[in-house]
Design a protein around this motif. Structure first.
Motif, PDB file in Angstrom:
ATOM      1  N   GLY A 367      48.574  25.240  38.612  1.00 33.60           N
ATOM      2  CA  GLY A 367      47.539  25.620  39.100  1.00 33.60           C
ATOM      3  C   GLY A 367      46.315  26.311  37.356  1.00 33.60           C
ATOM      4  N   ALA A 368      45.407  27.115  37.890  1.00 28.71           N
ATOM      5  CA  ALA A 368      44.727  27.337  37.172  1.00 28.71           C
ATOM      6  C   ALA A 368      45.412  28.173  36.092  1.00 28.71           C
ATOM      7  N   GLY A 369      45.938  28.269  34.749  1.00 24.27           N
ATOM      8  CA  GLY A 369      46.310  28.387  33.510  1.00 24.27           C
ATOM      9  C   GLY A 369      47.516  28.393  33.278  1.00 24.27           C
ATOM     10  N   LEU A 402      37.751  31.578  37.791  1.00 22.60           N
ATOM     11  CA  LEU A 402      38.217  32.295  36.357  1.00 22.60           C
ATOM     12  C   LEU A 402      38.703  33.686  36.617  1.00 22.60           C
ATOM     13  N   SER A 403      38.063  34.441  37.281  1.00 16.53           N
ATOM     14  CA  SER A 403      37.435  35.921  37.745  1.00 16.53           C
ATOM     15  C   SER A 403      38.462  35.879  38.493  1.00 16.53           C
ATOM     16  N   ASP A 408      43.266  42.465  38.527  1.00 20.27           N
ATOM     17  CA  ASP A 408      44.477  43.215  38.302  1.00 20.27           C
ATOM     18  C   ASP A 408      45.628  42.642  38.790  1.00 20.27           C
ATOM     19  N   ALA A 409      45.379  41.821  40.368  1.00 22.82           N
ATOM     20  CA  ALA A 409      46.836  40.952  40.838  1.00 22.82           C
ATOM     21  C   ALA A 409      47.502  39.977  39.796  1.00 22.82           C
ATOM     22  N   ASP A 416      45.442  40.525  26.308  1.00 24.12           N
ATOM     23  CA  ASP A 416      43.896  40.909  27.015  1.00 24.12           C
ATOM     24  C   ASP A 416      42.746  40.135  25.944  1.00 24.12           C
ATOM     25  N   LYS A 417      43.177  39.690  25.144  1.00 27.89           N
ATOM     26  CA  LYS A 417      42.099  39.044  24.632  1.00 27.89           C
ATOM     27  C   LYS A 417      41.589  37.473  25.474  1.00 27.89           C
ATOM     28  N   PHE A 418      42.671  37.473  26.456  1.00 26.65           N
ATOM     29  CA  PHE A 418      42.061  36.029  27.584  1.00 26.65           C
ATOM     30  C   PHE A 418      40.845  36.416  28.454  1.00 26.65           C
ATOM     31  N   LEU A 419      41.088  37.957  28.920  1.00 28.61           N
ATOM     32  CA  LEU A 419      39.876  38.530  29.589  1.00 28.61           C
ATOM     33  C   LEU A 419      38.463  38.425  28.654  1.00 28.61           C
TER      34      LEU A 419
END
Length: 509
Positions: A367-369, A402-403, A408-409, A416-419
């Motif tokens: 899946g995504a990621g 993406l959200s 948090d899950a 962190d850069k991915f955020l």
């Protein structure tokens, strides 16, 4: 590039230009004008300048960034011959291209009056975005020679990165998505005579159907001891299953217990089950033995997400095998596989890209990621699944947004850069680069997923990744090293998947 629009008897204008290929956070540093053309920074040599001095000057003038001279690596050159735009002369230009890095700080740009007149400004584009910009320029202004040069150059850079220089992509993934890959520790092991702990329990994750092992099975617990560069020691335990009567058996490192254990053993394949919660907890707290060695701080250089941490643990199991576990258990150290389902499928895809020693990589329903193409959304689309026994008009429901990955899950899986990404379209490199990073004549890669019930993990996007990666594998002459198998339904590695995999591995039949 020769336009053949000139008389060969005309006088020739000779020009040497130098251009920089500069990636920042996975995107190319470029100059765009008011016409919509995007080009690499650079320009003609002046006076007695050599290429390096021209590159340093032109990049600083056009972008405000300072090139680090030690980072300059030649890429190639583009030669142009055409009629000059101003007079009956032959314009003969050679543009020399160099990969380079720049210092973090950015100063003021210094454009010429003509450049200011045409609205030159600094931009960052992915290679695909830059290609799209120049394609749009073709439609708007016609195929101008300089625009064709930039377009052809982008194509060459894209092909080069896909086929050879995956280091750029690796740096992007480390800095912007998964965090730092770790290696080089001292690894040893202990095969336990008695079971010290319960066998891995089935996960309470509703998306993964794992079975519960009894404490009376014939598996062996193995402690993996890791000594970091700082002298700190950590230990995690795996459980190994070896087919009876086999010596020098191929083996598969599983990020968790997998369903078809009996089928694996029947194929003469050993299985080593990990309990990734010992390595890195599946939350955003960054706890576990990995983070005891590599604490997660606000400093970007310290950050490694859980997907990369779990990948690291699989690599440490491989280190233990090479340290002697192969002989003790009867394993073939040089025939290793790695697999995982769902979030562990994502980790498997990451592991395959960064741990080059695994000979077979099997991400399942990632899946995504993982292997789902960022920019391919199947939500609301209809697909004919009749060939696998499904309906002719299966309509996909909601894909994972993406959200959700940034919630948090799940955000603990990434650095962190991915955020900072606001939507999938903002991410410069597509996920087909993960299997491309694993492309090698001595390695096999299997994309495994399900057609139905996989709306959330976006099965068609995983097929899109397979098809795009296959083009690169085919260009490398490695089309037999990348395979895909999508079973009808089931968010798991199934017995039929195992059969398909083993039928496509020469060593195991």
């Amino acid at each position: 590039m020769d336009a053949h629009n000139y008389d060969s008897n005309w006088p020739v204008i000779e020009r040497i230009a130098v251009r920089g290929i500069i990636f920042i956070d996975g995107k190319l540093l470029m100059i765009e004008n008011s016409f919509g053309e995007a080009k690499l920074p650079g320009g003609g040599r002046e006076g007695d300048e050599d290429d390096v001095r021209t590159l340093l000057r032109e990049v600083e003038e056009e972008t405000g960034y300072l090139v680090m001279p030690e980072s300059i690596v030649p890429f190639g050159e583009v030669e142009e011959r055409r009629k000059s735009t101003d007079e009956d002369k032959i314009w003969h230009q050679i543009s020399r291209l160099y990969f380079c890095d720049v210092k973090a700080e950015c100063h003021e740009c210094h454009y010429t009056q003509n450049e200011l007149k045409h609205g030159f400004h600094l931009v960052r584009y992915s290679i695909d975005e830059a290609l799209a910009k120049n394609e749009a320029m073709f439609a708007k202004e016609g195929k101008q020679a300089w625009n064709q040069r930039e377009y052809n150059t982008m194509q060459l850079i894209k092909k080069y990165i896909e086929q050879q220089n995956t280091d750029i992509v690796a740096r992007f993934y480390e800095n912007n998505v998964y965090g730092k890959w770790r290696s080089g520790e001292k690894v040893s092991y202990t095969v336990l005579e008695e079971t010290k702990r319960k066998a891995p329990e089935a996960s309470d994750n509703p998306f993964v159907n794992m079975f519960k092992l009894s404490t009376t099975d014939e598996g062996k617990d193995v402690e993996i001891h890791v000594e970091g560069a700082n002298g700190k020691n950590v230990t995690f335990t795996v459980r190994a299953y070896v087919p009876k009567g086999c010596e020098n058996a191929p083996f598969i490192v599983c990020m968790h217990p997998v369903l078809p254990l009996k089928e694996l053993l029947a194929k003469g394949c050993a299985a080593i089950f990990m309990d990734t919660s010992m390595v890195a907890e599946d939350n955003c707290l960054h706890r576990g033995v990995f983070y005891e060695l590599y604490p997660y701080t606000e400093d970007a250089d310290s950050q490694t997400g859980e997907l990369m941490a779990w990948s690291w643990a699989a690599s440490k199991v491989l280190d233990a095998v090479y340290a002697g576990l192969d002989k003790e258990l009867g394993l073939d150290a040089d025939y290793s596989m790695v697999t995982g389902v769902s979030r562990w499928g994502k980790a498997t895809a990451v592991c395959g890209a960064f741990e080059k020693r695994f000979k077979v990589v099997i991400p399942v329903c990632s899946g995504a990621g993982g292997l789902a193409a960022w920019k391919y959304q199947s939500e609301g689309r209809s697909y004919d699944l009749s060939e696998c026994g499904g309906p002719k008009d299966y309509v996909y429901g909601t894909n994972e947004p993406l959200s959700c990955l940034q919630s948090d899950a799940e955000r603990g899986w990434f650095a962190d850069k991915f955020l900072e990404y606001k939507e999938y379209a903002d991410i410069p490199f597509e996920q087909y680069m993960l299997p491309v990073m694993a492309a090698d004549k001595n390695r096999k890669y299997f994309v495994i997923a399900a057609h139905m019930g996989e709306d959330w993990v976006n099965a068609p996007a995983m097929w899109e990744t397979y098809e795009r990666a296959l083009k690169v594998y085919t260009e490398k002459g490695l089309e037999q090293n990348l395979k895909a198998y999508f079973h009808k339904e089931g968010h798991a590695l199934l017995a039929e998947d195992v059969e398909f995999i083993f039928n496509n591995i020469d060593r195991i039949n």
